[in-house]
Structures are given as C-alpha cells and as structure tokens.
Design an enzyme around this catalytic site. Structure first.
Site, mmCIF file in Angstrom:
data_model
loop_
_atom_site.group_PDB
_atom_site.id
_atom_site.type_symbol
_atom_site.label_atom_id
_atom_site.label_comp_id
_atom_site.label_asym_id
_atom_site.label_seq_id
_atom_site.Cartn_x
_atom_site.Cartn_y
_atom_site.Cartn_z
ATOM 1 N N ASP A 1 -0.230 5.226 0.776
ATOM 2 C CA ASP A 1 -0.449 6.244 1.811
ATOM 3 C C ASP A 1 -0.580 5.607 3.186
ATOM 4 O O ASP A 1 -1.392 4.702 3.393
ATOM 5 C CB ASP A 1 -1.698 7.057 1.473
ATOM 6 C CG ASP A 1 -1.529 7.844 0.179
ATOM 7 O OD1 ASP A 1 -0.775 8.830 0.196
ATOM 8 O OD2 ASP A 1 -2.128 7.457 -0.844
ATOM 9 N N ASP B 1 0.845 -1.192 0.000
ATOM 10 C CA ASP B 1 0.000 0.000 0.000
ATOM 11 C C ASP B 1 0.889 1.253 0.000
ATOM 12 O O ASP B 1 2.070 1.186 0.341
ATOM 13 C CB ASP B 1 -0.901 -0.037 1.242
ATOM 14 C CG ASP B 1 -1.692 1.242 1.432
ATOM 15 O OD1 ASP B 1 -2.411 1.628 0.499
ATOM 16 O OD2 ASP B 1 -1.580 1.842 2.520
ATOM 17 N N LYS C 1 -8.858 -4.477 -3.599
ATOM 18 C CA LYS C 1 -7.435 -4.795 -3.742
ATOM 19 C C LYS C 1 -7.181 -6.297 -3.728
ATOM 20 O O LYS C 1 -6.310 -6.800 -4.450
ATOM 21 C CB LYS C 1 -6.638 -4.126 -2.625
ATOM 22 C CG LYS C 1 -6.484 -2.620 -2.758
ATOM 23 C CD LYS C 1 -5.557 -2.099 -1.667
ATOM 24 C CE LYS C 1 -5.360 -0.602 -1.760
ATOM 25 N NZ LYS C 1 -4.424 -0.105 -0.728
#
Length: 270
Positions: free
Chosen positions: A11, A9, A198
């Site tokens: 952020d 990931d 995701k």
C-alpha cells in the site's frame, strides 16, 4: 554488489492511489524475475490480501516468498510457512477490553487471514480492511471465540488519525513492554509479537537464502518500512512516503502514481 532480492511494500508503494499496479511496475517486476531476482512482497496484509497481486505479477512457486502481517508470518508462495511469530492468545481479552472501554475500534487478524472484532458497531474501516484483504469478518467476543481456537497474528486499533494520535502513547505505555506497538498507517495502530517487524522477517528470509544485506533492496513509504530499510543494503522511499521515512532511505524515487518503482529498479537493479 548486484541486487538479488527486492522487498516491496504494497500500500502506497506497489499500488497507486487507485489501488492498482502501474504498467511500468509490472514490466519492471517481470524483467527482474526473468533475471532470477526474487521480488518479495512485504506487507502488513494477510496472505489472502496478497494473492491477487502475486498472481498479477507472476510471483509463484516454492522458490518465491512473501512476508505477511508486517513480518509475523513468512512463507513461500506455495503457502509453506517459513517462520511465524504470533501474539499470545490471552492478549485478545486485554486488547478488546481496552478498545471497548475507550471507544476505539479494534480487531485481530488471525493466521488464516480472518478478521475478528468484538464490537457489534463495526467501524467502516474494519469493513474496508476485510474487503481489501478478501478476508472473512467475524463479530465474536472473547467468550464466543475460545482462546485455544485463535492464532493471533496481530491486533489493530483503527480510527481517525487524530483519535489514534491521542491514544497511541497511551496504548504504547500499556502494551509496549510486551508487544510491538506500530503505527502502520495514519488510521491503523497495530500490536504484534515483540520480535516482529518487517526488517526482522526480511533478515530471516535473506539468511535462509544465503544472501547478504548488500544484495537486498527494500522499497516502501511508511514507518513500518523503516526496519527493513535499516537492514537492506539499498533502501528506497517512494516520493509519496512519510518525511521521516525519506530521511532514513538511501534514495527517494518517484511517487506510487508516477512510476516510482520502475525508476528505482532502473537505477539500482538493471
């Protein structure tokens, strides 16, 4: 079984609190790449918001991959699309009308990384969204932007966390039967194709590469990372992650400001 692919990931995970990649993270990623381990950036951002990070980390070429827009589009880093699941264009009118009627700032992100809003009083968060993703920002109503010219990757309601806390169940009730309504950050509520998350995108990529889930490690911090945690054989939540995300992870590492990625790589990869 050895880790052969790491889904990472951006952020709150790859980036520290200043929006930068730690030196320890760069060293860990380089070491993994040198061993032939794929490092796949897996983000809610569009591709234009990831290119600088891909270049900084040296992730490039047709044999390296990136999952964008929370899984709506998977591509290799040469920009060849592996799979895409977009939002039907007719929803632009519905989502825009809802946002304007209830005074909730709204925009769409299209497949070319453009951000489009019909609200002439553009919320500062939308400006930030465009800036952080190196994206062009258009102010266009549905009538000004013919539906057949738009390829929507996702819609975004943005605003103060308390505002989205209030409206999230209402938006879920209105759109949740036909779209995947997902809180990706405290200030972002996203609407995607029903098949998109995701984890689903990661599964498609892993199967294409003839790998198994046991050979995959996923690292994240937010609720939109939970599906990839559920798929990957090894799941790692950042120390700064949400508490409900930590509960489903196999391991909680250091924070994004305290070498959390390097710690996870050292424990599970090297």
């Amino acid at each position: 079984m050895a880790i052969k692919l790491i889904a990472l990931d951006i952020d709150g995970t790859l980036l520290n609190s200043d929006g930068e990649i730690l030196g320890s993270t760069k060293k860990a990623v380089t070491r993994a790449l040198d061993r032939g381990i794929r490092v796949v950036l897996c983000s809610g951002r569009p591709i234009d918001g990831l290119k600088n990070f891909l270049n900084e980390l040296g992730i490039k070429g047709s044999g390296e991959y990136v999952i964008t827009l929370n899984g709506a589009i998977v591509r290799n880093t040469d920009a060849d699309i592996i799979t895409e699941n977009l939002v039907p264009n007719s929803f632009y009118r519905e989502m825009t009308a809802f946002g304007l009627a209830h005074k909730i700032s709204f925009n769409i992100v299209d497949s070319n990384s453009r951000i489009i809003t019909a609200d002439h009083n553009v919320d500062p968060m939308i400006y930030r969204q465009a800036f952080e993703n190196n994206a062009l920002l258009y102010i266009r109503t549905p009538d000004e932007m013919p539906e057949d010219n738009i390829r929507i990757a996702k819609g975004c309601y943005v605003g103060d966390p308390s505002l989205l806390d209030e409206w999230e169940p209402v938006i879920q009730k209105k759109f949740g039967k036909v779209l995947n309504v997902m809180r990706t950050e405290s200030t972002f509520l996203e609407l995607l194709n029903k098949a998109v998350n995701k984890g689903a995108a990661l599964k498609i990529l892993v199967e294409k590469l003839n790998l198994s889930p046991d050979e995959v490690m996923a690292i994240g911090d937010e609720r939109n990372d939970i599906e990839m945690f559920n798929y990957a054989g090894t799941s790692v939540c950042m120390g700064n992650g949400q508490e409900d995300v930590k509960k489903v992870a196999d391991y909680v590492t250091g924070s994004n400001d305290r070498d959390g990625i390097a710690e996870a790589f050292e424990k599970f990869v090297f």
